[in-house]
Design a protein around this motif. Structure first.
Motif, short mmCIF file in Angstrom:
data_model
loop_
_atom_site.label_atom_id
_atom_site.label_comp_id
_atom_site.label_asym_id
_atom_site.label_seq_id
_atom_site.Cartn_x
_atom_site.Cartn_y
_atom_site.Cartn_z
N HIS A 78 0.83 -1.20 0.00
CA HIS A 78 0.00 0.00 0.00
C HIS A 78 0.87 1.27 0.00
N ASN A 79 1.91 1.24 0.81
CA ASN A 79 2.74 2.43 0.92
C ASN A 79 3.84 2.48 -0.13
N LEU A 134 -13.57 17.11 2.67
CA LEU A 134 -12.36 16.64 2.00
C LEU A 134 -11.32 16.16 3.02
N PHE A 179 -9.89 7.72 6.24
CA PHE A 179 -10.75 6.55 6.33
C PHE A 179 -10.05 5.36 6.97
N HIS A 181 -2.92 15.79 -0.15
CA HIS A 181 -1.54 15.31 0.08
C HIS A 181 -0.59 16.49 -0.22
N ASP A 182 0.32 16.77 0.70
CA ASP A 182 1.18 17.92 0.44
C ASP A 182 2.66 17.72 0.76
N SER A 237 0.78 19.53 -8.09
CA SER A 237 1.04 18.23 -7.48
C SER A 237 -0.27 17.46 -7.32
N THR A 283 -5.06 9.01 -7.95
CA THR A 283 -5.42 8.71 -9.33
C THR A 283 -6.62 9.55 -9.75
C1 B12 Z 1 1.99 9.90 3.15
C2 B12 Z 1 0.68 9.46 2.53
C3 B12 Z 1 -0.49 9.92 3.13
C4 B12 Z 1 -0.52 10.90 4.31
C5 B12 Z 1 -0.55 12.32 3.71
C6 B12 Z 1 0.09 13.38 4.55
C7 B12 Z 1 0.24 14.67 3.81
N1 B12 Z 1 0.19 15.73 4.56
O1 B12 Z 1 0.42 14.75 2.60
C8 B12 Z 1 -1.86 10.49 4.96
C9 B12 Z 1 -1.60 9.33 5.89
C10 B12 Z 1 -2.59 11.57 5.74
C11 B12 Z 1 -2.62 9.99 3.73
C12 B12 Z 1 -3.98 9.99 3.59
C13 B12 Z 1 -4.66 9.39 2.55
N2 B12 Z 1 -4.13 8.69 1.54
CO1 B12 Z 1 -2.25 8.67 1.16
N3 B12 Z 1 -0.49 8.25 0.86
C14 B12 Z 1 0.65 8.59 1.39
C15 B12 Z 1 1.83 7.84 0.75
C16 B12 Z 1 2.20 6.65 1.62
C17 B12 Z 1 3.07 8.66 0.50
C18 B12 Z 1 2.88 9.98 -0.22
C19 B12 Z 1 4.02 10.91 0.10
O2 B12 Z 1 3.88 11.86 0.85
N4 B12 Z 1 5.22 10.59 -0.38
C20 B12 Z 1 6.43 11.30 -0.07
C21 B12 Z 1 6.69 12.42 -1.05
C22 B12 Z 1 8.04 13.05 -0.77
O3 B12 Z 1 6.70 11.87 -2.35
P1 B12 Z 1 5.72 12.39 -3.50
O4 B12 Z 1 4.49 12.89 -2.91
O5 B12 Z 1 5.66 11.39 -4.56
O6 B12 Z 1 6.50 13.67 -4.07
C23 B12 Z 1 7.71 13.60 -4.79
C24 B12 Z 1 7.52 13.49 -6.30
O7 B12 Z 1 6.33 12.86 -6.67
C25 B12 Z 1 7.65 14.88 -6.80
N5 B12 Z 1 6.50 15.79 -6.76
C26 B12 Z 1 5.41 15.79 -5.99
N6 B12 Z 1 4.63 16.83 -6.22
C27 B12 Z 1 5.22 17.57 -7.17
C28 B12 Z 1 4.84 18.75 -7.79
C29 B12 Z 1 5.66 19.31 -8.77
C30 B12 Z 1 5.28 20.59 -9.41
C31 B12 Z 1 6.85 18.65 -9.14
C32 B12 Z 1 7.71 19.22 -10.18
C33 B12 Z 1 7.22 17.45 -8.52
C34 B12 Z 1 6.42 16.92 -7.54
O8 B12 Z 1 8.64 15.39 -5.94
C35 B12 Z 1 8.37 14.94 -4.60
C36 B12 Z 1 9.62 14.95 -3.79
O9 B12 Z 1 10.59 14.02 -4.25
C37 B12 Z 1 1.18 7.38 -0.62
C38 B12 Z 1 1.76 6.13 -1.23
C39 B12 Z 1 3.03 6.43 -1.98
N7 B12 Z 1 4.09 5.80 -1.60
O10 B12 Z 1 3.02 7.25 -2.86
C40 B12 Z 1 -0.27 7.21 -0.19
C41 B12 Z 1 -1.41 7.35 -1.23
C42 B12 Z 1 -1.14 8.50 -2.16
N8 B12 Z 1 -2.57 7.64 -0.41
C43 B12 Z 1 -3.61 7.04 -0.83
C44 B12 Z 1 -4.87 7.11 -0.18
C45 B12 Z 1 -5.95 6.22 -0.76
C46 B12 Z 1 -5.08 7.95 0.92
C47 B12 Z 1 -6.39 8.08 1.73
C48 B12 Z 1 -7.70 8.07 0.94
C49 B12 Z 1 -6.33 6.92 2.74
C50 B12 Z 1 -7.33 6.90 3.87
N9 B12 Z 1 -7.12 5.91 4.72
O11 B12 Z 1 -8.19 7.71 4.04
C51 B12 Z 1 -6.14 9.41 2.46
C52 B12 Z 1 -6.57 10.63 1.68
C53 B12 Z 1 -7.88 11.16 2.17
C54 B12 Z 1 -8.21 12.46 1.55
N10 B12 Z 1 -9.11 13.14 2.20
O12 B12 Z 1 -7.69 12.86 0.51
C55 B12 Z 1 -3.36 6.21 -2.06
C56 B12 Z 1 -3.93 6.76 -3.34
C57 B12 Z 1 -4.59 5.66 -4.18
C58 B12 Z 1 -5.11 6.14 -5.46
N11 B12 Z 1 -5.73 5.26 -6.22
O13 B12 Z 1 -4.99 7.26 -5.85
C59 B12 Z 1 -1.84 6.01 -2.00
C60 B12 Z 1 -1.17 5.85 -3.35
C61 B12 Z 1 -1.60 4.74 -1.14
C62 B12 Z 1 -2.16 3.50 -1.81
N12 B12 Z 1 -1.36 2.66 -2.40
O14 B12 Z 1 -3.34 3.25 -1.80
N13 B12 Z 1 -1.76 9.56 2.79
#
Ligand code: B12
Lengths: 208, 229
Positions: free
Chosen positions: A44-45, A117, A121, B117-118, B162, B166
């Motif tokens: 998931h993560n 929003l 869950f 997500h931020d 960002s 999906t």
């Molecule tokens: C941390 C996380 C959370 C945290 C969010 C905290 C926060 N303040 O953002 C918490 C636990 C709160 C959370 C909640 C939820 N989450 Co979430 N979460 C994640 C997780 C594990 C990691 C995301 C993350 O922060 N990564 C770390 C950062 C550094 O990486 P990143 O975001 O990818 O960003 C990098 C690049 O992508 C890029 N980048 C990002 N943005 C931008 C923008 C620009 C302009 C550029 C150039 C680059 C760039 O640079 C970044 C730095 O290197 C992902 C799974 C995953 N591994 O992706 C799931 C995930 C995104 N979550 C998911 C889900 C389902 C949820 C929830 C619905 C779960 C729930 N139980 O309710 C809720 C959302 C509810 C809502 N109201 O929206 C799913 C989405 C599934 C889908 N089909 O879309 C994921 C994929 C997990 C999964 N496999 O199911 N989540």
């Protein structure tokens, strides 16, 4: 006539294993109506592990089955799962983006997000494993300061329950308190997961 | 700080060793040590821009690589980011005052509508700031109107969006289409990012650039504004 000779494999997220078996039992499906293989729920993560993990099982076992049901939503593969499935005509998957949506029902899930929003869950599975997957998994045990960073924009915790017990409800409420969120319980049952498994039932029992 | 004998006394290190130690401390999320190191380098007459680039941004670039390779996960990365922030807070006022404070450019960034997500966005924002951009962060859940308003108000050189879900990814396409309709897109490069995205998706929605991670995104952004060596 249902085709009892059809062999079905379900490959699911480990977070759905118990629930899939519960649905099977509730529908009084016989053993052998499907085989079940699971990938670790921890994927998931790390969504980039999901597609390769599934593909490996499909390649190793696919020839032995007529039908392969994938127990995942898109789950953050960004359409990658659907693209992979195009290569394997025997495969189908659960509808929607993730388990929260297919448990609650797709329109109902959207309505909850529309309503607030800032909803976080929990399913039965996540309530049971809250400590491991959320508290430890997200490092809140090691770095308590992260709780505020993760949940800054969240307002409520919605427990969308499958088979709630008093204990699970109490645990879910405790999780909400821990995260500093309002608590709501919505019993949604197995939602689309049930309809999905029901396809496998012989016609007479399909609507149990 | 403990007074164990193997504790490294930062001020006793020469510049090169101190910078290397700061990379390690940043990697380990040790905010106080990173701050102290920043202070020491400034005290030795280092230019704030160089402290930022060589000690902090470079340290965070290493963190980014190990995050991409699955060696570090989100909690660790957040601790690292916290440590970097501490150092940046010391540098920011100095950078703002310095003569050659010519900003690399303005960068408006925000998470799209329906998504809260931020973490990734914040990290990108921090690395952009490290690269000298003036970052205007619109936060989460931004409808197209917010982007339009910010573009109008700040006249940025780049817009970044960002999305982590999906279900919210397609909204980036909606924003880009609207920018196109208004004739803004030909002048404003749009960068997109978020874990579920890839290059094909970015191409499909007509984004200028896809940013896979924070360090790379900052480099790409510099290239876009013509400030990359
Ligand atoms: C941390 C996380 C959370 C945290 C969010 C905290 C926060 N303040 O953002 C918490 C636990 C709160 C959370 C909640 C939820 N989450 Co979430 N979460 C994640 C997780 C594990 C990691 C995301 C993350 O922060 N990564 C770390 C950062 C550094 O990486 P990143 O975001 O990818 O960003 C990098 C690049 O992508 C890029 N980048 C990002 N943005 C931008 C923008 C620009 C302009 C550029 C150039 C680059 C760039 O640079 C970044 C730095 O290197 C992902 C799974 C995953 N591994 O992706 C799931 C995930 C995104 N979550 C998911 C889900 C389902 C949820 C929830 C619905 C779960 C729930 N139980 O309710 C809720 C959302 C509810 C809502 N109201 O929206 C799913 C989405 C599934 C889908 N089909 O879309 C994921 C994929 C997990 C999964 N496999 O199911 N989540």
């Amino acid at each position: 006539m249902h085709s009892s000779t059809q062999k079905t494999l379900i490959i699911a997220c480990g977070a759905l294993a118990k629930e899939i078996l519960a649905v099977k039992e509730a529908m009084a499906l016989t053993d052998g109506v499907f085989d079940l293989k699971c990938l670790p729920a921890g994927y998931h993560n790390y969504p980039n592990k999901i597609v390769p993990g599934l593909e490996k099982i499909i390649n190793e076992n696919g020839d032995n089955y007529d039908r392969i049901l994938i127990g995942y939503g898109d789950c953050g593969t960004g359409g990658g799962l659907d693209r992979m499935m195009e290569k394997y005509p025997k495969t189908e998957r659960l509808p929607g983006a993730h388990c929260y949506a297919f448990y609650a029902g797709l329109p109902e899930f959207d309505a909850m997000m529309e309503e607030e929003l800032g909803s976080f869950f929990l399913t039965d599975y996540l309530v049971r494993h809250f400590e491991t997957l959320i508290v430890k998994g997200f490092g809140i045990d090691r770095y308590p300061n992260l709780k505020a960073i993760y949940f800054e924009h969240y307002k409520r915790l919605v427990y969308i329950s499958q088979a709630p017990s008093d204990e699970l409800i109490a645990e879910a409420r405790k999780a909400a308190d821990f995260l500093g969120l309002a608590f709501e319980h919505r019993p949604v049952g197995y939602g689309e997961l049930a309809s999905y498994i029901a396809q496998l039932a012989p016609k007479e029992t399909a609507d149990v | 700080m403990s007074d164990s004998e193997d504790d490294i006394i930062l001020k006793d290190l020469n510049d090169a060793d101190l910078v290397a130690q700061m990379h390690d401390d940043l990697y380990d999320g040790m905010a106080d040590e990173v701050k102290e190191g920043t202070q020491i380098l400034l005290g030795r007459g280092w230019d704030a821009n160089n402290v930022l680039a060589e000690a902090l941004v470079e340290g965070m670039r290493i963190v980014g690589i190990d995050f991409r390779d699955g060696i570090l996960f989100v909690p660790e990365v957040l601790q690292c980011a916290g440590a970097m922030k501490g150092g940046m807070e010391l540098l920011r006022p100095i950078l703002a005052e310095s003569e050659n404070a010519a900003s690399t450019g303005k960068y408006v960034i925000g998470t799209v509508k329906g998504d809260i997500h931020d973490i990734g966005k914040n990290l990108v924002g921090m690395m952009l700031e490290g690269a000298g951009f003036e970052v205007i962060d619109l936060g989460i859940n931004n409808p197209v109107e917010n982007y339009l308003e910010a573009i109008d108000k700040h006249q940025p050189s780049i817009l970044g969006m960002s999305a982590l879900l999906t279900t919210t990814m397609p909204y980036m396409g909606v924003v880009i289409e609207e920018l196109d309709k208004r004739g803004i897109l030909k002048e404003l490069p749009v960068m997109v990012g978020g874990a579920p995205l890839n290059q094909e998706f970015a191409d499909a929605i007509n984004a200028h650039t896809y940013g896979r991670d924070a360090a790379m995104s900052a480099e790409l952004a510099k290239t876009i504004v013509g400030k990359n060596r």
